[in-house]
Design an enzyme around this catalytic site. Structure first.
Site, short mmCIF file in Angstrom:
data_model
loop_
_atom_site.label_atom_id
_atom_site.label_comp_id
_atom_site.label_asym_id
_atom_site.label_seq_id
_atom_site.Cartn_x
_atom_site.Cartn_y
_atom_site.Cartn_z
N THR A 196 -4.33 2.30 -5.51
CA THR A 196 -5.60 2.70 -4.92
C THR A 196 -6.47 3.44 -5.93
O THR A 196 -5.97 4.16 -6.78
CB THR A 196 -5.31 3.65 -3.74
OG1 THR A 196 -4.45 2.98 -2.82
CG2 THR A 196 -6.58 4.06 -3.03
N ARG A 221 -2.39 -5.09 8.56
CA ARG A 221 -1.82 -3.84 8.08
C ARG A 221 -2.92 -2.96 7.48
O ARG A 221 -3.78 -3.41 6.75
CB ARG A 221 -0.75 -4.11 7.02
CG ARG A 221 -0.10 -2.85 6.43
CD ARG A 221 -0.71 -2.44 5.13
NE ARG A 221 -0.01 -1.28 4.52
CZ ARG A 221 -0.44 -0.65 3.43
NH1 ARG A 221 -1.55 -1.06 2.82
NH2 ARG A 221 0.22 0.39 2.95
N GLY A 245 -3.22 0.80 5.42
CA GLY A 245 -2.49 1.89 4.78
C GLY A 245 -3.18 3.23 4.96
O GLY A 245 -3.90 3.46 5.94
N ASP A 246 -3.00 4.11 4.00
CA ASP A 246 -3.52 5.47 4.14
C ASP A 246 -4.97 5.63 3.68
O ASP A 246 -5.65 6.56 4.11
CB ASP A 246 -2.66 6.43 3.32
CG ASP A 246 -2.74 6.14 1.82
OD1 ASP A 246 -2.48 4.98 1.44
OD2 ASP A 246 -3.06 7.05 1.05
N GLY A 284 -0.17 4.91 -3.93
CA GLY A 284 1.22 4.52 -3.74
C GLY A 284 1.39 3.79 -2.42
O GLY A 284 0.47 3.16 -1.92
#
Length: 340
Positions: free
Chosen positions: A193, A221, A223-224, A245
């Site tokens: 990222t 999906r 992610g963060d 990560g």
């Protein structure tokens, strides 16, 4: 024009000569500073500095840096050149946050350039924080963003190569130099990222995150990166944090919020990042040996610091102090050798 490879090499040389107090970086007299994840952060910082160096706001600076990564970098983990999911669909996630608490995000956005700017539009032009999927795309078009196919031929070729085995396993670290070479099938840069944090001359903070997510992920999906408090958190009273990560670990630990709260309690940026990483290890010790998790933080005084699970994480820093203005720093890590 100086090549990206030469730009990266000179930055690495500059990093080796820099002494850092308390595992971080001291602020300059003017206070303006920008830090970004990974070595492609050098280019993002350069774009952000065009704003900060002219006395502009931290918010405008982080948007400019993220836009550079989304459009000009052509990296398989960020923006229009990102690798697709396992169905061959490219989806983009981004968030942006001002130090006063305003924030916006988009997730699973298709066929729209510059998701970070769409995220800012969500922040400034709606009562919401996050829009996803078709709704995010519809909003973007209504705000004047052009809808167009973004999946590149290189990404399609990499996806077809992956389909031969259809096996997915996150890699702890990719070879960083590969990000600046032509895309090749099977490129393993699948969770790097771009997170960027800035402090402007007026003492205000802001941050942004942008990613195409994990290559070959399940369709849908997220992610963060677009989740405020997980991939990004900013508070003018304390500091800012971002993550890179495997995003699921950041979501499980509200990681960026945690780093900022630890700085609120008096930890330095590096100490806060380290304590957050150690919490990940305590909760999931076996998983932590297989996954990379990285945190980068910047406090209100301009001190920067980072920590990672595994070696190999670097971050870029730029300010207007004496000496080289573009610097790469190796992050300390829990594990000093990469796990296989």
């Amino acid at each position: 024009m100086t090549s990206r490879r030469h730009f990266l090499q000179t930055s690495l040389l500059a990093a080796g000569a820099l002494a850092l107090p308390r595992g971080g970086s001291a602020a300059t007299a003017s206070g303006a500073r920008v830090v970004s994840t990974w070595d492609f952060g050098v280019g993002a910082n350069a774009a952000a500095w065009q704003v900060l160096g002219a006395g502009g706001s931290a918010l405008d600076a982080v948007e400019a840096g993220a836009r550079w990564a989304e459009a000009d970098l052509c990296n398989p983990t960020v923006g229009r050149c990102g690798n697709p999911d396992r169905d061959g669909v490219l989806t983009l996630d981004a968030s942006i946050m001002d130090g006063d608490g305003r924030c916006g995000a988009v997730a699973a956005l298709e066929d729209i350039d510059h998701p970070v700017s769409v995220a800012r539009a969500v922040m400034e032009k709606t009562p919401h924080v996050m829009l996803v999927g078709q709704g995010a795309q519809q909003f973007a078009v209504s705000q004047g963003f052009e809808k167009k196919p973004l999946l590149t031929e290189g990404a399609k070729q990499a996806w077809r190569e992956w389909l031969k085995t259809a096996q997915y396993q996150p890699q702890i670290n990719a070879e960083r130099e590969q990000r600046f070479k032509d895309r090749r099938p099977g490129d393993k840069s699948n969770h790097d990222t771009l997170g960027i944090l800035a402090l402007d001359a007026s003492g205000k903070l802001a941050g942004a995150c942008t990613t195409s997510g994990m290559a070959w992920k399940l369709h849908g999906r997220v992610g963060d990166s677009p989740i405020i408090g997980a991939g990004l958190y900013v508070d003018n009273e304390v500091g800012a944090a971002t993550a890179s990560g495997v995003g699921e670990e950041m979501v499980r630990n509200a990681a960026s919020f945690l780093v900022v709260e630890l700085m609120r309690q008096g930890r330095s940026p590096m100490e806060a990042c380290r304590e957050a990483i150690e919490r990940v290890v305590r909760k999931r010790p076996e998983a932590s040996k297989r996954l990379q998790v990285c945190f980068l933080a910047l406090n209100k005084h301009g001190e920067a610091g980072a920590f990672a699970l595994h070696k190999g994480f670097v971050y870029a820093l730029r300010d207007d102090g004496s000496g080289p203005h573009d610097r790469l720093h190796d992050s300390a890590s829990v594990y000093t050798t990469e796990q296989t």
